[in-house]
Write a protein that holds these residues in place. Structure first.
Motif, mmCIF file in Angstrom:
data_model
loop_
_atom_site.group_PDB
_atom_site.id
_atom_site.type_symbol
_atom_site.label_atom_id
_atom_site.label_comp_id
_atom_site.label_asym_id
_atom_site.label_seq_id
_atom_site.Cartn_x
_atom_site.Cartn_y
_atom_site.Cartn_z
ATOM 1 N N GLY A 168 -6.922 -4.062 -12.221
ATOM 2 C CA GLY A 168 -6.837 -2.603 -12.345
ATOM 3 C C GLY A 168 -6.846 -1.822 -11.034
ATOM 4 O O GLY A 168 -7.288 -0.674 -11.008
ATOM 5 N N LEU A 169 -6.307 -2.387 -9.964
ATOM 6 C CA LEU A 169 -6.295 -1.661 -8.687
ATOM 7 C C LEU A 169 -5.503 -0.347 -8.777
ATOM 8 O O LEU A 169 -5.936 0.685 -8.272
ATOM 9 C CB LEU A 169 -5.722 -2.549 -7.564
ATOM 10 C CG LEU A 169 -5.663 -1.895 -6.177
ATOM 11 C CD1 LEU A 169 -7.047 -1.451 -5.705
ATOM 12 C CD2 LEU A 169 -5.050 -2.848 -5.144
ATOM 13 N N HIS A 170 -4.355 -0.405 -9.455
ATOM 14 C CA HIS A 170 -3.543 0.811 -9.581
ATOM 15 C C HIS A 170 -4.301 1.883 -10.391
ATOM 16 O O HIS A 170 -4.309 3.060 -10.038
ATOM 17 C CB HIS A 170 -2.187 0.483 -10.209
ATOM 18 C CG HIS A 170 -1.177 1.578 -10.048
ATOM 19 N ND1 HIS A 170 0.177 1.367 -10.077
ATOM 20 C CD2 HIS A 170 -1.320 2.919 -9.865
ATOM 21 C CE1 HIS A 170 0.808 2.523 -9.913
ATOM 22 N NE2 HIS A 170 -0.079 3.476 -9.787
ATOM 23 N N ASP A 171 -4.968 1.450 -11.458
ATOM 24 C CA ASP A 171 -5.747 2.375 -12.296
ATOM 25 C C ASP A 171 -6.882 3.002 -11.473
ATOM 26 O O ASP A 171 -7.201 4.186 -11.641
ATOM 27 C CB ASP A 171 -6.342 1.634 -13.497
ATOM 28 C CG ASP A 171 -5.308 0.784 -14.201
ATOM 29 O OD1 ASP A 171 -4.923 1.121 -15.319
ATOM 30 O OD2 ASP A 171 -4.843 -0.225 -13.612
ATOM 31 N N PHE A 172 -7.477 2.174 -10.602
ATOM 32 C CA PHE A 172 -8.558 2.648 -9.732
ATOM 33 C C PHE A 172 -8.051 3.808 -8.860
ATOM 34 O O PHE A 172 -8.716 4.827 -8.705
ATOM 35 C CB PHE A 172 -9.042 1.472 -8.878
ATOM 36 C CG PHE A 172 -10.051 1.807 -7.817
ATOM 37 C CD1 PHE A 172 -11.395 1.981 -8.144
ATOM 38 C CD2 PHE A 172 -9.674 1.928 -6.477
ATOM 39 C CE1 PHE A 172 -12.331 2.276 -7.154
ATOM 40 C CE2 PHE A 172 -10.597 2.222 -5.487
ATOM 41 C CZ PHE A 172 -11.944 2.404 -5.830
ATOM 42 N N PHE A 173 -6.843 3.652 -8.337
ATOM 43 C CA PHE A 173 -6.254 4.732 -7.524
ATOM 44 C C PHE A 173 -6.033 5.978 -8.376
ATOM 45 O O PHE A 173 -6.347 7.089 -7.968
ATOM 46 C CB PHE A 173 -4.922 4.271 -6.904
ATOM 47 C CG PHE A 173 -5.088 3.604 -5.555
ATOM 48 C CD1 PHE A 173 -5.773 2.400 -5.440
ATOM 49 C CD2 PHE A 173 -4.563 4.173 -4.399
ATOM 50 C CE1 PHE A 173 -5.944 1.788 -4.204
ATOM 51 C CE2 PHE A 173 -4.724 3.575 -3.156
ATOM 52 C CZ PHE A 173 -5.421 2.374 -3.059
ATOM 53 N N LEU A 174 -5.460 5.777 -9.567
ATOM 54 C CA LEU A 174 -5.134 6.937 -10.412
ATOM 55 C C LEU A 174 -6.374 7.708 -10.834
ATOM 56 O O LEU A 174 -6.318 8.920 -11.051
ATOM 57 C CB LEU A 174 -4.358 6.475 -11.657
ATOM 58 C CG LEU A 174 -2.946 5.941 -11.388
ATOM 59 C CD1 LEU A 174 -2.334 5.405 -12.678
ATOM 60 C CD2 LEU A 174 -2.047 7.026 -10.783
ATOM 61 N N SER A 175 -7.498 7.011 -10.923
ATOM 62 C CA SER A 175 -8.702 7.693 -11.424
ATOM 63 C C SER A 175 -9.569 8.237 -10.281
ATOM 64 O O SER A 175 -10.620 8.797 -10.529
ATOM 65 C CB SER A 175 -9.516 6.736 -12.291
ATOM 66 O OG SER A 175 -9.975 5.679 -11.480
#
Ligand code: AMP
Ligand code: GLY
Length: 427
Positions: A77-84
């Motif tokens: 979830g690295l991309h999700d981490f950025f988005l949040s």
């Protein structure tokens, strides 16, 4: 732009090498990188799964774009981490969000997705501890060889192909009941064995549209003639001669377009590379697996064949405008030969000094498991796969010849490489 590449293999070195030529690139950072990426910019010694560390690196270095090489940070979830994150949400990430990375992270998810969208793949069923007896009965109805796949990521080891029915039953039990691959095998996909020749096809997508990249063939087994243990990959070639126009059209129509449409329909915004591991059975393509990233060592042959500005393409991915992108390829062929440490993919030693890298000619070296002893200015081995030697040629034969000439010039204790990369394709 300041660009951060996550990863430390030959694939990440190839991406760094390619984006270094873009006029849009200011500084390149690679996290954690290797001795090769160090010569392209700055290595940041942080683990690829240390999201807070990555956040610090992005802020401190004014990063404008992040490119994720390996699958694990994506499935974590690295991309999700950025988005949040308020401070990171405007920094584009090339690599899918967790829900989309499940195409690689869960075989069961990928198979169900293909079934739903009518994408050709081997017939299958999934089993877990609640229906293991049905799994045994399913194996009894099938013909050998039996293909058993751990549902989750298992570092390339989770696929078993077994000739003997009793052994297949035992393995199924060990995978599910004894956690042979840890949590990854709490669910197991059993599928029909497909017989044919494999190839790797790649697209870069913004979630709605895509550009097709050159295809490649990789060589996964340690031994010549595709024998012995599976590795991360011992070499690659691009193009793939049997991937002719007619076959490519079938791949786009039956596999790529339905995959992109399916992702849109599922409401997941996929941004990044999709790697289609395909098999050609008679004249028809089937999906063996999806990966949510570029292949390695496929990237070492594919990226050098992209003539267009890769940063430009990544910007199109981030801005949902990949349909406007122009992509141009180098018509020459490429071949990559991976030099590995003795003992790989099992136990091997690290820290062997590498010599000869400055004698190579007419080739590009993409470092994988290397490190630098800064005090003594010596490059040392630091992994199983050490360096990919990539060469261009007017055809695959001459690309391979040049790659092999140069592979001989590099030396380290215990160096091994396959001498038959490309053996099964006609050129
Ligand atoms: P995967 O990790 O799914 O790529 O599987 C590893 C390797 O196992 C593939 O590259 C194929 O060579 C082989 N394999 C996987 N699934 C099948 C299948 N259904 N039929 C034949 N070979 C397979
Ligand atoms: N070369 C196969 C992979 O990257 O998974």
């Amino acid at each position: 732009m300041n660009i951060l590449i996550i990863g430390s293999g030959g694939r990440e070195h190839a991406i760094a090498w390619k984006i270094a030529e873009s006029p849009k690139t200011d500084q390149i950072f690679v996290l954690p990188g290797n001795a090769g990426t160090r010569s392209m910019g700055t290595n940041i010694p942080i683990d690829v799964n240390d999201f807070d560390g990555i956040k610090m690196a992005v802020i401190e270095n004014d990063i404008d774009m992040v490119i994720v090489g390996p699958e694990v940070p994506l499935t974590n979830g690295l991309h999700d981490f950025f988005l949040s994150d308020r401070l990171l949400q405007n920094t584009p990430v090339i690599g899918p969000v967790k829900a989309a990375a499940r195409l690689e992270g869960s075989k069961d998810f990928a198979k169900a997705f293909m079934e739903k969208y009518n994408i050709p793949t081997a017939a299958y069923k999934t089993f877990d501890s609640s229906n293991i007896e049905e799994g045994i009965a399913f194996l009894e109805q099938m013909n050998a060889p039996y293909v058993l796949k751990a549902d989750g990521l298992a570092a390339g080891k989770g696929v078993l192909i077994i000739d003997d029915l009793n052994q297949a039953k035992t393995e199924l039990q060990e995978m599910i009941s004894d956690a042979k691959f840890g949590d990854a095998s709490s669910k197991v996909v059993i599928e029909e064995f497909l017989s044919g020749i494999e190839l790797s096809v790649f697209v870069l997508t913004d979630g709605n549209s895509y550009v097709l990249l050159p295809a490649a063939k990789d060589y996964k087994r340690i031994g010549e003639g595709d024998t012995g243990l599976n590795t991360g990959g011992m070499g690659s070639v691009s193009p793939v001669p049997f991937n002719d126009k007619h076959f490519r059209e079938k791949v786009e129509e039956r596999i790529i377009r339905p995959t992109i449409k399916g992702l849109v329909n599922e409401g997941v915004n996929y941004k990044g590379f999709i790697f289609f591991g395909l098999i050609k059975v008679n004249e028809d393509p089937y999906v063996i697996e999806y990966n949510c990233r570029m292949g390695d060592p496929e990237a070492e042959s594919v990226i050098p064949r992209i003539k267009s500005d890769l940063v430009d393409l990544f910007e199109h991915v981030a801005n949902n405008s990949i349909h406007q992108a122009d992509i141009e390829f180098d018509q020459r062929a490429t071949a990559s030969v991976m030099l590995v440490s003795e003992g790989y993919p099992e136990k091997y030693e690290k820290g062997k000094p590498i010599t000869g890298t400055s004698s190579v000619k007419n080739c590009v070296l993409f470092h994988a498991g290397t490190s630098i002893d800064i005090e003594n200015n010596i490059i040392k081995t630091n992994g199983g796969r050490v360096i990919a030697v990539t060469a261009y040629g007017d055809d695959l034969g001459s690309a391979l010849e040049k790659a092999y000439e140069n592979a001989e010039l590099i030396d380290f204790e215990g160096k091994y490489y396959r001498k038959d990369i490309g053996f099964d394709v006609e050129f």
